[in-house]
Design an enzyme around this catalytic site. Sequence first.
Site, PDB file in Angstrom:
ATOM      1  N   CYS A 137      12.903  20.026  21.216  1.00 30.37           N
ATOM      2  CA  CYS A 137      10.644  20.052  20.486  1.00 30.37           C
ATOM      3  C   CYS A 137      10.276  21.233  20.929  1.00 30.37           C
ATOM      4  O   CYS A 137      10.622  21.851  22.549  1.00 30.37           O
ATOM      5  CB  CYS A 137      10.499  18.793  20.847  1.00 30.37           C
ATOM      6  SG  CYS A 137      10.143  18.800  22.697  1.00 30.37           S
ATOM      7  N   HIS A 186      15.587  15.616  29.274  1.00 29.45           N
ATOM      8  CA  HIS A 186      16.613  14.029  30.013  1.00 29.45           C
ATOM      9  C   HIS A 186      18.013  14.298  29.050  1.00 29.45           C
ATOM     10  O   HIS A 186      18.841  13.865  28.043  1.00 29.45           O
ATOM     11  CB  HIS A 186      16.055  13.075  29.259  1.00 29.45           C
ATOM     12  CG  HIS A 186      14.688  12.684  30.451  1.00 29.45           C
ATOM     13  ND1 HIS A 186      13.990  11.525  29.971  1.00 29.45           N
ATOM     14  CD2 HIS A 186      14.708  12.408  31.478  1.00 29.45           C
ATOM     15  CE1 HIS A 186      13.332  11.178  31.082  1.00 29.45           C
ATOM     16  NE2 HIS A 186      13.048  12.129  32.433  1.00 29.45           N
ATOM     17  N   HIS A 239       7.250  16.398  30.205  1.00 33.05           N
ATOM     18  CA  HIS A 239       6.537  14.696  30.528  1.00 33.05           C
ATOM     19  C   HIS A 239       5.038  14.760  30.971  1.00 33.05           C
ATOM     20  O   HIS A 239       4.544  13.805  30.731  1.00 33.05           O
ATOM     21  CB  HIS A 239       7.107  14.260  31.093  1.00 33.05           C
ATOM     22  CG  HIS A 239       8.362  13.960  30.482  1.00 33.05           C
ATOM     23  ND1 HIS A 239       9.669  14.459  30.945  1.00 33.05           N
ATOM     24  CD2 HIS A 239       9.392  12.971  29.980  1.00 33.05           C
ATOM     25  CE1 HIS A 239      10.467  14.625  30.651  1.00 33.05           C
ATOM     26  NE2 HIS A 239      10.950  13.792  29.841  1.00 33.05           N
ATOM     27  N   GLU A 274       6.561  10.236  31.598  1.00 33.45           N
ATOM     28  CA  GLU A 274       5.000  10.801  30.528  1.00 33.45           C
ATOM     29  C   GLU A 274       4.411   9.497  30.762  1.00 33.45           C
ATOM     30  O   GLU A 274       3.013   9.643  31.090  1.00 33.45           O
ATOM     31  CB  GLU A 274       5.465  10.586  28.943  1.00 33.45           C
ATOM     32  CG  GLU A 274       4.765  10.942  28.382  1.00 33.45           C
ATOM     33  CD  GLU A 274       4.256  10.415  26.344  1.00 33.45           C
ATOM     34  OE1 GLU A 274       3.704  10.476  26.244  1.00 33.45           O
ATOM     35  OE2 GLU A 274       5.005  11.232  25.972  1.00 33.45           O
ATOM     36  N   CYS A 323       3.725  12.139  19.184  1.00 30.22           N
ATOM     37  CA  CYS A 323       3.795  13.927  18.694  1.00 30.22           C
ATOM     38  C   CYS A 323       5.223  13.788  17.102  1.00 30.22           C
ATOM     39  O   CYS A 323       5.859  13.152  16.798  1.00 30.22           O
ATOM     40  CB  CYS A 323       4.775  14.090  19.501  1.00 30.22           C
ATOM     41  SG  CYS A 323       5.716  15.699  18.518  1.00 30.22           S
ATOM     42  N   SER A 374      17.690   9.413  28.056  1.00 31.43           N
ATOM     43  CA  SER A 374      17.258  10.202  27.110  1.00 31.43           C
ATOM     44  C   SER A 374      16.339   9.244  25.988  1.00 31.43           C
ATOM     45  O   SER A 374      16.992   8.819  25.392  1.00 31.43           O
ATOM     46  CB  SER A 374      17.742  11.312  25.981  1.00 31.43           C
ATOM     47  OG  SER A 374      16.276  11.661  24.842  1.00 31.43           O
ATOM     48  N   SER A 375      15.552   8.509  26.386  1.00 31.47           N
ATOM     49  CA  SER A 375      14.523   7.774  25.343  1.00 31.47           C
ATOM     50  C   SER A 375      14.241   7.737  24.002  1.00 31.47           C
ATOM     51  O   SER A 375      15.145   7.124  23.166  1.00 31.47           O
ATOM     52  CB  SER A 375      13.198   6.801  25.902  1.00 31.47           C
ATOM     53  OG  SER A 375      13.670   6.441  26.951  1.00 31.47           O
ATOM     54  N   ASN A 376      14.345   9.083  23.806  1.00 29.74           N
ATOM     55  CA  ASN A 376      14.015   9.942  22.622  1.00 29.74           C
ATOM     56  C   ASN A 376      15.713   9.660  22.298  1.00 29.74           C
ATOM     57  O   ASN A 376      16.001   9.571  20.576  1.00 29.74           O
ATOM     58  CB  ASN A 376      13.898  11.056  22.160  1.00 29.74           C
ATOM     59  CG  ASN A 376      13.051  12.317  20.819  1.00 29.74           C
ATOM     60  OD1 ASN A 376      14.269  12.945  21.152  1.00 29.74           O
ATOM     61  ND2 ASN A 376      13.338  11.720  20.161  1.00 29.74           N
ATOM     62  N   SER A 391      15.880  16.564  23.278  1.00 24.39           N
ATOM     63  CA  SER A 391      15.865  17.100  24.380  1.00 24.39           C
ATOM     64  C   SER A 391      17.790  17.467  24.565  1.00 24.39           C
ATOM     65  O   SER A 391      18.230  17.654  25.546  1.00 24.39           O
ATOM     66  CB  SER A 391      16.565  15.724  25.092  1.00 24.39           C
ATOM     67  OG  SER A 391      16.815  14.749  25.384  1.00 24.39           O
TER      68      SER A 391
END
Length: 280
Positions: free
Chosen positions: A14, A42, A76, A128, A192, A220-222, A264
């Site tokens: 991103c 991450h 973050h 974050e 976002c 990575s949570s995302n 990420s």
Amino acid sequence: MSLSVRIDPNSGFCFGVIYAIQMAEDLLDEQGYLYCLGDIVHNDEEVQRLEVRGLRIICHEQLAELRDEAVLIRAHGEPPATYQMAMENNLTLIDASCPVVLKLQNRIKTSYDKKEKIFIYGKHGHAEVLGLLGQTSGNAVVFESLDELLGHELPENITLYSQTTKSTSSFYNIKNQLETRGYQVNANDTICRQVSNRDKDLRRFAAQYDQIVFVSGTKSSNGKVLYQVCLETNPQTHFISNVAEINAAWLQPGQSVGICGATSTPMWLMEQVRDRLLSL
């Protein structure tokens, strides 16, 4: 017959991560080394690439011992205490906090100054989220699910915020469920859109292929969320963190394979995965 392989053009870093890594690379070119507070992204493969170039990942305990150095703040963001410590230790902070995160921090600080009861939908301990909590001197309530939130004694008026990478549908479901229960909810949608839009983009992408290889760091949570999006759309979705984890047994000759990843996940890593698949 060989495989047909394509990388999702919407996957990869991103803009917040691109900005932080570009800043790190420029400084590494200038001075040969750079301290970074926490993993710059991450993704272990990308962190290792930058460590070879001189990036030195440090934790908050190490930051407290550091003097007269430059330190990168990653996308973050950080709580106010970090900036205070930097002043005391004569540290120069190179702030690569994502603008979306900074805007959210400011909004939470404004709400806190108005004495609002703040609840943050986010992952406990996430970098974050720690930065967001810091805007409230640790007084906001962080929760990961509606059930967890309902386990708290809730005020009649709730100010609701979200970590920037959470699901928009989950956020609005929580808001609606609270209102159904009679609470007044001041919901601040701070997710976002570059991240949330990947949900529907990925569903379209994943539906087009026989197999999906999803590339992401395990931290990575995302990445975890987007992997599930792919898996729901295409059960033949495989999670890998690096090229070595590719299993040729997943694939049949002539199949189409889509490669995608988290916000990420570096493009160079997805390109390595593509090249490896094409060589099978």
